[in-house]
Design a protein around this motif. Structure first.
Motif, short mmCIF file in Angstrom:
data_model
loop_
_atom_site.label_atom_id
_atom_site.label_comp_id
_atom_site.label_asym_id
_atom_site.label_seq_id
_atom_site.Cartn_x
_atom_site.Cartn_y
_atom_site.Cartn_z
N UNK A 124 -42.27 79.86 80.70
CA UNK A 124 -41.59 79.51 81.96
C UNK A 124 -40.11 79.18 81.76
N UNK A 125 -39.45 80.00 80.94
CA UNK A 125 -38.00 79.87 80.75
C UNK A 125 -37.29 80.80 81.74
N UNK A 126 -36.37 80.22 82.51
CA UNK A 126 -35.59 81.00 83.48
C UNK A 126 -34.11 80.83 83.17
N UNK A 127 -33.37 81.90 83.28
CA UNK A 127 -31.95 81.87 82.97
C UNK A 127 -31.19 82.74 83.97
N UNK A 128 -29.88 82.49 84.03
CA UNK A 128 -29.02 83.38 84.84
C UNK A 128 -27.70 83.57 84.11
N UNK A 181 -27.35 73.78 68.58
CA UNK A 181 -26.58 74.31 69.72
C UNK A 181 -27.45 74.18 70.97
N UNK A 182 -26.83 73.80 72.07
CA UNK A 182 -27.57 73.64 73.33
C UNK A 182 -27.35 74.87 74.21
N UNK A 183 -28.40 75.22 74.91
CA UNK A 183 -28.33 76.35 75.84
C UNK A 183 -28.54 75.82 77.26
N UNK A 184 -27.49 75.93 78.08
CA UNK A 184 -27.63 75.62 79.51
C UNK A 184 -28.12 76.87 80.20
N UNK A 185 -29.34 76.87 80.70
CA UNK A 185 -29.98 78.11 81.17
C UNK A 185 -29.38 78.66 82.47
N UNK A 186 -28.96 77.78 83.33
CA UNK A 186 -28.47 78.23 84.65
C UNK A 186 -27.19 77.50 85.04
N UNK A 192 -32.10 83.17 89.18
CA UNK A 192 -32.57 83.12 87.78
C UNK A 192 -33.76 84.06 87.55
N UNK A 193 -33.82 84.60 86.36
CA UNK A 193 -34.92 85.48 86.01
C UNK A 193 -35.66 84.94 84.77
N UNK A 194 -36.88 85.30 84.71
CA UNK A 194 -37.72 84.78 83.64
C UNK A 194 -37.39 85.48 82.32
#
Length: 261
Positions: A239-243, A195-200, A209-211
């Motif tokens: 250094x993973x950032x997501x929103x 499964x793929x995760x699109x972070x933002x 985005x937050x760490x």
């Protein structure tokens, strides 16, 4: 006087005739000697005649003796019957047969185990019967890849999509409905799904985005209500950032299918 001459002549003639008779007798004896010589050669002729005749009885006896010897020595005693074919064949069968104790039990155990694995009903993939990993990918950008591997002994179903929670987020990460496959992903022991995760989302479309440091992966059940089983707890790459505008795809059988979104 004349009579005496005649008498003398007659006597001489008579004596000559007697001598001739004796010579004739000597010639008969010579013939006997010749016959004796002929008789001496006769056995040679008879012997040659005998030698020229084919030996009928003796060769047959020799051949019989040879055949008998072949049967007794070769076929019966040496090996074709008693020593070779039957005994050797029996030896081969004995050597190739599986052991009566350990081998038989081992084979039966293997068959029984395979039968149990084959006949067992599939279960739902959860954190307790799988191993889940998260990793960065170079393409697409701002994406992570989830990999879940069946570590159990039974087939498991990876239903729908993973239900993610970043750190202390209250809501489940959005699921991309367009990525739903045509069938439920089925994993035999040792197989993996992705499964793929699109972070933002689009820049400027939401909060900054937050760490992220921690990711909890929950598994959907057959009815897709809530989650089922134990979750997988993962540490995010550095250094993973997501929103909140990111997404996660449904489980896919191929990595490329997951990363196309």
């Amino acid at each position: 006087m004349r009579s005496n001459r005649i008498r003398t002549t007659v006597i001489a003639a008579t004596a000559l005739l007697a001598a001739l008779s004796l010579t004739a007798c000597s010639g008969d004896n010579g013939s006997t000697s010749d016959n004796g010589k002929a008789g001496a050669f006769a056995p040679a002729a008879n012997s040659a005649a005998k030698q020229s005749q084919p030996p009928a009885a003796a060769p047959e006896k020799d051949a019989t003796a040879t055949d008998t010897g072949t049967q007794n020595t070769g076929m019966q005693n040496s090996g074709t019957r008693n020593g070779g074919t039957q005994n050797s064949g029996s030896g081969t069968r004995t050597n190739t047969a599986p052991p009566a104790t350990n081998g038989g039990k081992g084979a039966a155990g293997s068959v029984e185990q395979a039968s149990k694995t084959t006949n067992s009903k599939p279960v739902t993939c959860t954190g307790s019967n799988t191993k889940t990993a998260v990793s960065k990918v170079s393409r697409p950008i701002n994406h992570l890849l989830l990999t879940v591997t069946n570590t159990g002994s039974r087939t498991c179903y990876a239903h729908y999509a993973p239900k993610l929670r970043f750190d202390d987020a209250q809501a489940v990460f959005p699921i991309l409905d367009d990525s739903q496959p045509q069938a439920v992903v089925t994993l035999n022991p040792g197989q993996s799904a992705y499964a793929a995760i699109g972070l933002t989302g689009e820049p400027g479309s939401g909060p900054a985005p937050r760490k992220g440091n921690h990711l909890q992966v929950n598994f959907a059940g057959k009815n897709n209500v809530g989650s089922t089983g134990a979750p997988a707890e993962l540490t995010l790459p550095a250094n993973t950032y997501w929103d909140d505008n990111g997404f996660v795809t449904y489980w896919q059988t191929e990595m490329a299918d997951a990363l196309q979104y």
